[in-house]
Structure formats: structure tokens, C-alpha cells
Scaffold this active site. Structure first.
Site, short mmCIF file in Angstrom:
data_model
loop_
_atom_site.label_atom_id
_atom_site.label_comp_id
_atom_site.label_asym_id
_atom_site.label_seq_id
_atom_site.Cartn_x
_atom_site.Cartn_y
_atom_site.Cartn_z
N LYS A 255 0.88 -1.12 0.12
CA LYS A 255 -0.01 0.06 0.08
C LYS A 255 0.98 1.20 -0.10
CE LYS A 255 -0.58 0.24 4.98
NZ LYS A 255 -1.83 0.38 6.07
N HIS A 256 0.28 2.39 -0.44
CA HIS A 256 -1.06 2.69 -0.82
C HIS A 256 -0.88 2.96 -2.25
CE1 HIS A 256 -1.18 3.76 3.47
NE2 HIS A 256 -2.49 3.52 3.44
N ASP B 239 -8.50 1.60 0.55
CA ASP B 239 -8.14 2.37 2.08
C ASP B 239 -9.45 2.52 2.61
OD1 ASP B 239 -6.69 3.47 3.96
OD2 ASP B 239 -5.69 4.82 2.80
N HIS C 19 -6.54 11.27 5.29
CA HIS C 19 -7.75 11.30 6.51
C HIS C 19 -8.44 12.54 6.59
CE1 HIS C 19 -4.79 8.12 7.89
NE2 HIS C 19 -5.78 7.52 8.33
#
Length: 186
Positions: free
Chosen positions: A22-23, A108, A35
Site C-alpha cells: 500500500k498505498h 483504503d 484522512h
């Protein structure tokens, strides 16, 4: 980094552990926390190939089981600037078709504001599946997401075959690590 990723994937898989890189397609060159908002990676395709994509190519060659797609926009890969998680050009076109990844594609966390500020829970869930995701991590509103996915299958926006492909990948990963057999620990 690519060599270390490959070594980790090979070692973890040899020990019977599922692995995830990831990502995707690379979250290192951002100044925004996904976020809180949607980061935009402004590197051109050649730069992405040299830097961000190299570890993912190595992980795929080493047999990584899953790749988590990040909530970030990459105009060089998708001019619409859709988050990679919702971008067929990135998730299917680049990851699956061009890089040849056949394993699990995981989003995610769907409740992160880099995505949830842009789309309602149900719409983002359907778009992630349309883009090529197999597993939706932490939907903002699970009931709304399920309802939207069922409606998308009923309307023909998503096919039952598409859902079945993801379910088969998830079950196959579980079988690979023996989750289909009872295990008791004293």
C-alpha cells in the site's frame, strides 16, 4: 525499496501470511493527509514509473496477495482527478491490466475524508467496485453501502459476475492461509 518490498513479501508468504502492499499507486509525494482531504500527486507518468510504481512492480513480481489503493488523485493517470480508489483508469487500467496484478484489491478506509467528503457512502462503494476493488475497508455507512451495491446489481450497473469474481478472490486468499480449516489453540 523495491528489493526490500520483494524480500518482505517472499518471506511473509513463505511463513503462511497474506501480504498487502500500500498505498497504490504511491502516497509518498503528498503534502495532504488523506484522512482529512484528497491529496494530489502531480508527478508525470515517467516520474511515477521511476519512483512510486517501482515497489508495486516488485511486490507483484514477488507474489503479493493484496494491494491497497489509496485515496489520492493522480492527474497523469486519470485526468478526471478521481481518487485512485474510484478510478477505473488507475485500479483496473494500470494495476490490473498494465501491471498484471490478479490478486485482491483493497480500498483504503472508505470513511477517510479524502473520499467521504466527495461522495456519499453508497455511491463511493459502488464506484470502488466499478473501478476494480474487491474489498471495501471501513465503509462510512455499511448499511447504505450494501443497499447501494445491491441496487447497482439489480439495475445492471454492476453485474453479479463482477461481485462473484471478488468473492472468489477473497475466499481463495482465506483458503491459501488455511482459514477454511478449523484451528484450535490451547
Amino acid at each position: 525499496v523495491a528489493a526490500l518490498v520483494a524480500a518482505f513479501v517472499e518471506g511473509a508468504r513463505a511463513g503462511g501470511v497474506l501480504t498487502t502492499a500500500k498505498h497504490f499507486p504511491g502516497h509518498g509525494d503528498t503534502a495532504v493527509d488523506s484522512h482529512l482531504a484528497l491529496p494530489i500527486v502531480r508527478r508525470d507518468r515517467a516520474g511515477l514509473d521511476r519512483t512510486e510504481l517501482a515497489p508495486f512492480r516488485a511486490a507483484i513480481a514477488a507474489g503479493v496477495d493484496a494491494i491497497m489503493v489509496g485515496h489520492l488523485a493522480l492527474p497523469a493517470l486519470d485526468a478526471s482527478q478521481a481518487p485512485a480508489t474510484l478510478s477505473p483508469a488507475i485500479t483496473t487500467g494500470l494495476l490490473r491490466d498494465e501491471l498484471g496484478f490478479a490478486g485482491l484489491v483493497v480500498t483504503d478506509a472508505m470513511d477517510m475524508q479524502g473520499l467521504s467528503k466527495l461522495y456519499p457512502a453508497g455511491e463511493s462503494a459502488v464506484r470502488a467496485l466499478e473501478a476494480g476493488a474487491d474489498l471495501l475497508l471501513i465503509p462510512t455507512n455499511p448499511a447504505e453501502s450494501v443497499k447501494a451495491i445491491v441496487a447497482a446489481v439489480k439495475s445492471g450497473r454492476l453485474t453479479q459476475k463482477r461481485i462473484d469474481e471478488s468473492v472468489l478472490k477473497i475466499l481463495s486468499a482465506k483458503v491459501r492461509v488455511g482459514l477454511n480449516k478449523p484451528h484450535q489453540v490451547e
